[in-house]
Design an enzyme around this catalytic site. Structure first.
Site, PDB file in Angstrom:
ATOM      1  N   LYS A   1      13.180  48.700  55.380  1.00 57.28           N
ATOM      2  CA  LYS A   1      13.959  47.962  54.372  1.00 57.28           C
ATOM      3  C   LYS A   1      15.277  47.537  55.003  1.00 57.28           C
ATOM      4  CE  LYS A   1      15.604  48.559  49.589  1.00 57.28           C
ATOM      5  NZ  LYS A   1      15.706  49.491  48.463  1.00 57.28           N
TER       6      LYS A   1
ATOM      7  N   SER B   1      14.024  47.763  44.129  1.00 55.61           N
ATOM      8  CA  SER B   1      14.568  46.810  45.066  1.00 55.61           C
ATOM      9  C   SER B   1      13.819  46.746  46.401  1.00 55.61           C
ATOM     10  CB  SER B   1      16.044  47.113  45.336  1.00 55.61           C
ATOM     11  OG  SER B   1      16.191  48.406  45.847  1.00 55.61           O
TER      12      SER B   1
ATOM     13  N   SER C   1      13.755  52.472  43.119  1.00 54.14           N
ATOM     14  CA  SER C   1      13.518  51.338  44.003  1.00 54.14           C
ATOM     15  C   SER C   1      12.411  51.483  45.031  1.00 54.14           C
ATOM     16  CB  SER C   1      14.813  50.979  44.743  1.00 54.14           C
ATOM     17  OG  SER C   1      15.747  50.496  43.806  1.00 54.14           O
TER      18      SER C   1
END
Lengths: 93, 476, 481
Positions: free
Chosen positions: C80, C155, C179
């Site tokens: 990420k 996210s 997330s």
């Protein structure tokens, strides 16, 4: 009611320059969000703040100096004689 | 005419923990002074994204020792807080510090320090990090930032407004300086190692804060100036505004702060990356037993053991290295009264001369404690008379060499002739024009010139005679 | 030719170790697949092509020489883009960090490299991890591999989508309020949030320090376990990490677990979701587990508490972005410093600005006690209540998301609607306890995730339950793309 002026002030505290358009948009949204937080008002709690993470002073980092050998800030970035160049500050040193 | 107004003065003192090896939250060097800009940094102290603070164990130890010396209460749990404000020298745009508004969580509270003729209450002691340094090049449209100092540990000591006279403030600060030196916590003579803000209110007038006083010596001056200013205003029935003023080091005045010091909302909250730190009773007990000898204890010992006078003892303990020098010398040859007298009367003047250079101490004099002991031995065993001994002393202070007694007898043919002495003086005046210029303003510098003459004549001139001739020449 | 791409972590490491195929061959196929699919999915912010091939070749060479190789040798891990990777641009999907190249690796990255895993690229997210759909990314949203018109969740949308589409073997995300679990649920993969303090946050670009953890995403539970065995552990660079006993096993039984279903969360869920979760409970019962329904009233305060704390900490963590030391190209010469700061910070996206303002509000002197302090007390209350629940149950189950995945753009106009998506996941972040999301079924082709939670440091119980469900329910996880 979180007013437009209050939001503008908050913006300043956070160094966010909000346009008139943004202020209008945020005015209703942010007030709604804060009102959702008001659910907490109904609670009376006798608990102490949640700081359940704890460490003994004996387990902290030992005092030793070590050089960070890589380049921390890019050499090319806004430099002058090693100093980092910044915008004007208010106070003459 | 206003003669006696009740004056209240409080202090906020910052001392760097110069005794540590690394910074408060990272392993960069604590002594940043030798580095070129931005060479003593790492991702943590420059606030790079994703970095986390790692609290330095020894910082807690040193700060706790300060608290013990100041008789503060140390809580069992301490916390760190974020204090938010934006500025160019603050890498994270918040400072990691301690805060007591939500319970007592800073390293110490409610202490007391006596300073001879009075005592002051200590409101709190806390740990925090120093920001970086900002420079401003005149004429340019920008600033220059150096993060070498960012993250250096500070201990902040806040007193109650218990002072009523700037003189008392000076005595207090001298005492505090000696304490932190003896604890090995802070070398107060390093550049930037101590800072002091003071707040003062006269009678019912509003409080004025004086910021930016970067040496303990200047604090008394700043307060005296401010008191004079305020009393003058009161005499003219002018209202004193509650404000922040800056101390101008060059012009020795306080002036109105140029930046609008608006009411700041620092939005304090507890730092989530640092767990609450437990300080258990056993740890504190160990710390108590590890405490180095404090100045007051040392003074008592000097009086009782070495049989020195109160006055001489007080002078010696004012700086740790002075007291150390004395004891080192006395250990080699046990003549404490003689040694301490020479230190206090003769050697101290040499330290003062050089005190313009920051960080100068008795260690910078070339005469070693061993050499001093040797000289005193020669005096006591009758090998040299006192006058010759003083000559040897000057020679050694300047050159670091101790001319032994045998050499003494053969080489020390004294020059008594004024004419010859004057010739040597003229020689020195020619080569040391800057010192001559200074000497005309500052009488202490004549000693320096004397030293040069001694060097030139290999110590054969009579120092007292020479000095008076030098001073006479300076008046010309 | 992407026959290798759908292999699990176990299958890849085994295949490379036993020389059924080379690491280079595997990595090449992965890179090819990314090149082919990612134009549509947009999971990747940047791809680490040259380094990846280089690393693969080195692994192959060591295998040929008979040298030892790491536990995760050859597997491709997507990271990420809010986790610091040395020498690789790390943007947090924000204009403010457009040119930021970290000079250091996050601890989890260092650990992955030490076990010979290959960092294949950086993955898309909501800007600064603030969001639940990945629509707040400066690069635009990632698309759900199960239906490209639908959101991936967020996210960590890129992290979940890339794994679901077999564009990498596994990925790392970060979970502040759900997330990792949310996109795992929407993309039908396994996503795990560890106990707070189990995985180092050093290098994770902070959004909300007291709530977030880095978590692994893979196509199988066993894959997640293998990753946890590498990335977890006390880190001297992170003082909030705590000692724990590893490693975790993929072998334990899991039968006869005592399981509770939190019906507050099913009651507020879409009926299709609710039905799926109850069906999952039946699956557990059929294996011999004891299942009960429970209600926890204090849950109603969780969402407000979460957002107060998260936004407060966010407003503080994002204060450092003033472009002086890092960020993007804007010469400070000539500016007055406040103007420079505000000009720089106008580059934050709308959602980020919103959260900073609310965060600043709740921390300001008049409101601190009313909101922030109160929210922290709610955390303590919830921890106490969950701890007492866990004396009667091994794990607690619930839906991961209250709703099915929806179309891109459908909810973006109303931030509060997006906040409500977190209602099932925030409680684990508040209590600091672990939780997993595993595929539980579909409704009209759209994935539904089952959430399994446990007491802190009881990860093995979650893994046992998850493994049991996985092999009993046999949900198909191969995406159509």
């Amino acid at each position: 009611m979180v007013s437009k002026d209050e939001i503008k002030h908050l913006g300043w505290l956070a160094r966010l320059d909000l346009s008139e358009e943004e202020l209008l948009k945020y005015e209703s949204q942010i007030d709604r969000i804060i009102r959702h937080f008001d659910i907490l008002d109904g609670l009376t709690l006798d608990i102490l703040e949640s700081t359940y993470l704890t460490k003994s002073v004996r387990n902290l980092r030992i005092d030793q100096a070590k050089d960070f050998t890589e380049s921390v800030l890019p050499k090319t970035r806004n430099r002058k004689n090693g100093y980092l160049k910044g915008p004007k500050s208010d106070v003459k040193q | 005419m206003i003669s006696s107004y009740y004056t209240k003065i409080g202090l906020e003192i910052h001392c760097q923990l110069t005794g540590l090896k690394s910074k408060l939250f990272c392993s960069c060097h604590c002594n940043y002074r030798e580095y070129t800009p931005n060479e003593n940094i790492c991702p943590t102290c420059t606030g790079l994204p994703g970095t986390l603070p790692l609290l330095n164990q020894k910082a807690i130890e040193k700060a706790a020792m300060v608290c013990i010396a100041l008789r503060c209460t140390i809580p069992n749990i301490i916390l760190f807080y974020r204090k938010h404000y934006f500025y160019l020298d603050l890498p994270k745009n918040f400072q990691l510090t301690q805060y007591n508004a939500h319970g007592i969580t800073s390293i110490g509270v409610d202490g007391l320090l006596g300073y001879g003729q009075g005592e002051a209450r200590i409101r709190r002691v806390q740990l925090e990090e120093d920001p970086g340094r900002l420079s401003y090049v005149t004429g340019s449209s920008g600033s220059l930032i150096d993060y070498n100092r960012a993250g250096v540990p500070l201990v902040e000591i806040v007193t109650e407004p218990d002072f009523h006279d700037p003189k008392d403030v000076r005595l207090f600060l001298n005492k505090l300086a000696s304490i932190v030196e003896h604890l090995g916590v802070c070398d107060t003579r390093l550049e930037g190692a101590v800072r002091c803000d003071a707040n003062i209110s006269i009678g019912d007038s509003r409080r004025v804060e004086i910021k930016n006083v970067s040496s303990f010596g200047d604090v008394e001056k700043a307060l005296k100036f401010e008191m004079t200013r305020q009393k003058a205003m009161l005499n003219y029935e002018m209202e004193i505004r509650g404000e922040t003023r800056h101390w101008d080091e060059q012009r020795k005045i306080t002036k109105q702060s140029r930046t609008k010091e608006e009411e700041q909302d620092y939005r304090y909250f507890y730092e989530p990356d640092i767990p609450s730190i437990q300080i258990d009773e056993d740890y504190l007990k160990e710390l108590h037993s590890k405490m180095p000898e404090l100045p007051d204890e040392r003074k008592e010992r000097f009086i009782n053991y070495y049989k020195l006078t109160e006055h001489v003892s007080k002078v010696l303990i004012e700086h740790k290295d002075l007291a150390d020098y004395f004891e080192e010398s006395a250990k080699i040859y046990f003549a404490p009264k003689e040694i301490s007298n020479i230190i206090v009367t003769d050697l101290m003047s040499y330290v003062d001369d050089n005190s313009k250079k920051p960080g100068s101490t008795i260690r910078n004099i070339k005469l070693s404690p061993k050499q001093l002991a040797e000289i005193v031995r020669m005096i006591e065993e009758g090998i040299v008379n006192r006058k010759t001994a003083k000559q040897i002393l000057y020679e050694a202070v300047v050159s670091g060499k101790l001319i032994t007694s045998t050499e003494n007898e053969t080489n020390f043919r004294k020059i008594d002739d004024d004419g010859l002495i004057l010739r040597s003086i003229e020689n020195v005046f020619e080569t040391e024009s800057l010192a001559v210029r200074d000497a005309k303003k500052n009488p202490n510098v004549s000693n320096y010139l004397l030293g040069k003459v001694m060097e030139l004549t290999k110590g054969r001139v009579d120092p007292r005679r020479t000095l008076s001739l030098i001073n006479k020449k300076l008046l010309e | 030719m992407s026959r290798l791409c759908h292999l699990s972590i176990d299958e890849v490491t085994e295949g490379i170790r036993n020389q059924h195929f080379s690491a280079e061959e595997y990595v090449s196929q992965i890179l090819e697949r990314i090149a082919k699919l990612d134009i549509d999915i947009k999971a990747f912010v940047s791809v680490n092509t040259d380094d990846a091939i280089e690393s693969a070749r080195r692994i192959d060479s060591r295998i040929r020489k008979g040298e030892k190789i790491g536990y995760l040798a050859g597997i491709t891990v997507g990271i990420k883009d809010n986790i610091s990777t040395k020498g690789l641009r790390t943007t947090c999907a924000s204009r403010i960090l457009a040119d930021y190249v970290p000079p250091y690796d996050a601890t989890v990255i260092r650990k992955l490299k030490e076990s010979d895993a290959i960092v294949i690229g950086k993955l898309n997210l909501d800007e600064f991890a603030m969001g639940s759909t990945t629509e707040f990314s400066n690069f635009g949203p990632t698309r759900n591999p199960w239906n490209l018109d639908y959101v991936t969740g967020g996210s960590s949308g890129g992290s979940a989508a890339a794994v679901a589409a077999a564009e990498c073997t596994a990925s790392l995300g970060s979970d502040t309020g759900g997330s990792v679990r949310c996109p795992a649920s929407f993309c039908s993969v396994v996503g795990f949030k560890p106990t707070y303090g189990l995985v180092s946050r050093y290098g994770l670009i902070a959004y909300s320090n007291s709530l977030e953890q880095i978590g692994p995403i893979a196509r199988t539970v066993s894959g997640v376990i293998r990753l946890m065995n590498v990335i977890s552990g006390v880190d001297p660079y992170d003082d909030t990490t705590r000692t724990v006993a590893s490693p975790y096993s993929s072998q334990s039984a899991g039968n006869h677990l005592r399981i509770a279903l939190l019906n507050n969360l099913t009651v507020n869920a879409q009926p299709e979701v609710s039905k799926c979760i109850y069906s999952a409970m039946d699956t557990f019962s059929s294996t011999g587990c004891i299942c009960e329904e429970i209600t926890l009233d204090s849950l109603e305060f969780a969402l407000a508490s979460y957002y107060v704390i998260a936004m407060a900490e966010a407003s503080s963590n994002l204060a450092r972005y003033d472009n002086i030391r890092y960020g993007f190209n804007l010469d400070p010469e000539g500016y007055e410093w406040n103007s420079y700061f505000t000009k720089v910070r106008s580059n934050f996206g709308e959602e980020v600005k919103r959260r900073i303002i609310v965060g600043t509000y709740v921390l300001s002197s008049g409101y601190y006690g009313r909101y922030y302090l109160k929210a922290q007390k709610v955390r303590a209350l919830l921890r106490r209540e969950f701890k007492s629940l866990y004396s009667n149950y091994d794990v607690i189950i619930a839906p991961t998301m209250p709703i099915l995945p929806f179309r891109i753009g459908e909810k973006i106009g109303d931030p509060v609607k997006i906040y409500y998506m977190d209602i099932d996941t925030v409680v684990s972040n508040l209590t600091g306890m672990p939780a997993i999301s595993i595929p539980a079924g579909f409704s009209n082709g759209l994935p539904i995730g089952l959430q399994i939670m446990s007491d802190e440091f009881q990860e093995q119980k979650i893994f046992d339950a998850a493994l049991l469900f996985e092999r009993t329910a046999k949900i198909q996880v191969r995406s159509p793309i």
